[in-house]
Motif scaffolding. Structure first.
Motif, short mmCIF file in Angstrom:
data_model
loop_
_atom_site.label_atom_id
_atom_site.label_comp_id
_atom_site.label_asym_id
_atom_site.label_seq_id
_atom_site.Cartn_x
_atom_site.Cartn_y
_atom_site.Cartn_z
N ALA A 45 0.86 -1.17 0.00
CA ALA A 45 0.00 0.00 0.00
C ALA A 45 0.90 1.23 0.00
O ALA A 45 1.67 1.44 0.94
CB ALA A 45 -0.91 0.00 1.22
N LEU A 46 0.83 2.00 -1.05
CA LEU A 46 1.69 3.16 -1.18
C LEU A 46 1.18 4.31 -0.33
O LEU A 46 0.00 4.39 0.00
CB LEU A 46 1.77 3.59 -2.65
CG LEU A 46 2.26 2.53 -3.64
CD1 LEU A 46 2.32 3.11 -5.03
CD2 LEU A 46 3.62 1.98 -3.22
N SER A 47 2.09 5.23 0.01
CA SER A 47 1.71 6.37 0.84
C SER A 47 0.71 7.28 0.14
O SER A 47 -0.01 8.03 0.79
CB SER A 47 2.95 7.17 1.21
OG SER A 47 3.60 7.67 0.04
N CYS A 48 0.68 7.23 -1.20
CA CYS A 48 -0.25 8.07 -1.94
C CYS A 48 -1.55 7.34 -2.28
O CYS A 48 -2.39 7.88 -2.99
CB CYS A 48 0.40 8.59 -3.22
SG CYS A 48 1.12 7.30 -4.26
N ASP A 49 -1.72 6.13 -1.78
CA ASP A 49 -2.97 5.39 -1.98
C ASP A 49 -3.95 5.77 -0.88
O ASP A 49 -3.93 5.22 0.22
CB ASP A 49 -2.71 3.88 -1.96
CG ASP A 49 -1.99 3.40 -3.21
OD1 ASP A 49 -1.89 4.18 -4.17
OD2 ASP A 49 -1.52 2.25 -3.21
N VAL A 50 -4.79 6.74 -1.17
CA VAL A 50 -5.74 7.26 -0.18
C VAL A 50 -7.03 6.46 -0.19
O VAL A 50 -7.60 6.15 0.85
CB VAL A 50 -6.03 8.74 -0.44
CG1 VAL A 50 -7.06 9.28 0.56
CG2 VAL A 50 -4.75 9.56 -0.39
N SER A 51 -7.49 6.11 -1.39
CA SER A 51 -8.74 5.35 -1.54
C SER A 51 -8.71 4.65 -2.89
O SER A 51 -7.72 4.74 -3.63
CB SER A 51 -9.95 6.29 -1.46
OG SER A 51 -9.96 7.17 -2.57
N VAL A 52 -9.80 3.97 -3.21
CA VAL A 52 -9.89 3.31 -4.52
C VAL A 52 -9.83 4.34 -5.63
O VAL A 52 -9.27 4.10 -6.70
CB VAL A 52 -11.20 2.50 -4.62
CG1 VAL A 52 -11.37 1.92 -6.02
CG2 VAL A 52 -11.21 1.38 -3.59
N LEU A 53 -10.38 5.51 -5.37
CA LEU A 53 -10.41 6.58 -6.37
C LEU A 53 -9.10 7.37 -6.41
O LEU A 53 -8.57 7.67 -7.48
CB LEU A 53 -11.58 7.52 -6.10
CG LEU A 53 -11.70 8.73 -7.03
CD1 LEU A 53 -11.91 8.30 -8.48
CD2 LEU A 53 -12.84 9.63 -6.57
N VAL A 54 -8.58 7.72 -5.24
CA VAL A 54 -7.36 8.54 -5.16
C VAL A 54 -6.19 7.65 -4.78
O VAL A 54 -6.04 7.26 -3.63
CB VAL A 54 -7.53 9.67 -4.12
CG1 VAL A 54 -6.27 10.53 -4.06
CG2 VAL A 54 -8.74 10.53 -4.45
N GLN A 55 -5.35 7.35 -5.77
CA GLN A 55 -4.24 6.45 -5.54
C GLN A 55 -3.21 6.57 -6.65
O GLN A 55 -3.51 7.08 -7.73
CB GLN A 55 -4.73 5.00 -5.46
CG GLN A 55 -5.43 4.53 -6.73
CD GLN A 55 -5.60 3.03 -6.79
OE1 GLN A 55 -4.64 2.29 -6.70
NE2 GLN A 55 -6.85 2.59 -6.90
N CYS A 56 -2.01 6.07 -6.37
CA CYS A 56 -0.93 6.05 -7.37
C CYS A 56 -0.73 4.67 -7.98
O CYS A 56 -0.28 4.55 -9.12
CB CYS A 56 0.38 6.50 -6.75
SG CYS A 56 0.40 8.19 -6.13
N SER A 57 -1.04 3.63 -7.20
CA SER A 57 -0.72 2.25 -7.62
C SER A 57 -1.27 1.90 -8.98
O SER A 57 -0.55 1.38 -9.85
CB SER A 57 -1.24 1.25 -6.57
OG SER A 57 -0.62 1.46 -5.33
#
Length: 199
Positions: A45-57
């Motif tokens: 889980a990346l630090s920029c993965d906030v939610s299913v909608l807001v994420q980098c992965s």
């Protein structure tokens, strides 16, 4: 007291180029670090993965995240150095020939077109909003408008006199133009992804 030579330097323009370059480079560096984390642990889980909608992965793992066969952030690590160096050179009193500004314009335009494509892919294909990607969008858009309008107004790009005058006027409205672009992206994201409904 400043000398006339120093007073003629495009301090605002040079400073803007440096700030935009630094912000863009930081975003590219952060995305590169996140990509390394994914390579080491694909399920991390990346630090920029906030939610299913807001994420980098999803963006980093997608084909769109490696358009040229390597992670897109590497382009940023290399490309964002250019406005930093150009801005610093301008602040130091450097001047560039027309051919240089044409090449710089080509690079800035290519970055803008690539970012517009990535925005469309993120919203309409991947269905995610990557935080660090959005930082890149946020600085590429005004960078394009500032450089393009300045090059047109200063006759670095060929254009009729009326267009040059218009570019000079619009240069004073770059903030509003940029906000308009942000608003358009926000509307598209809301209509397609229902960002507000996911909060």
């Amino acid at each position: 007291m400043n000398s006339p030579e120093i007073a003629r330097r495009p301090v605002g323009f040079g400073t803007f180029l440096m700030v935009a370059g630094v912000v863009g480079w930081i975003a590219a560096f952060a995305l590169t670090v996140e990509k390394f984390a994914l390579l080491q642990s694909p399920n991390a889980a990346l630090s920029c993965d906030v939610s299913v909608l807001v994420q980098c992965s999803a963006n980093l793992d997608s084909p769109q995240g490696s358009v040229f066969g390597f992670p897109n952030p590497i382009l940023g690590l290399a490309g964002w150095v250019a406005p930093i160096v150009v801005g610093a050179a301008l602040l130091a009193g450097g001047r560039f020939d027309r051919w240089f500004w044409l090449l710089f314009q080509l690079g800035v335009t290519a970055a803008f077109v690539f970012v517009v494509w990535l925005i469309s892919q993120s919203i309409f294909v991947l269905g995610t909003l990557c935080p660090w990607c959005m930082v890149t969008w946020a600085v590429t858009i005004p960078l394009f408008w500032v450089v393009t309008l300045r090059n047109v107004a200063d006759r670095m790009l060929p254009a009729p006199a009326g267009i040059r005058r218009l570019a000079g006027v619009l240069s004073g409205w770059v903030v509003l133009i940029t906000v308009g672009c942000y608003l358009l992206i926000t509307i598209l994201a809301q209509l397609r992804l229902d960002v507000l409904g996911s909060l």
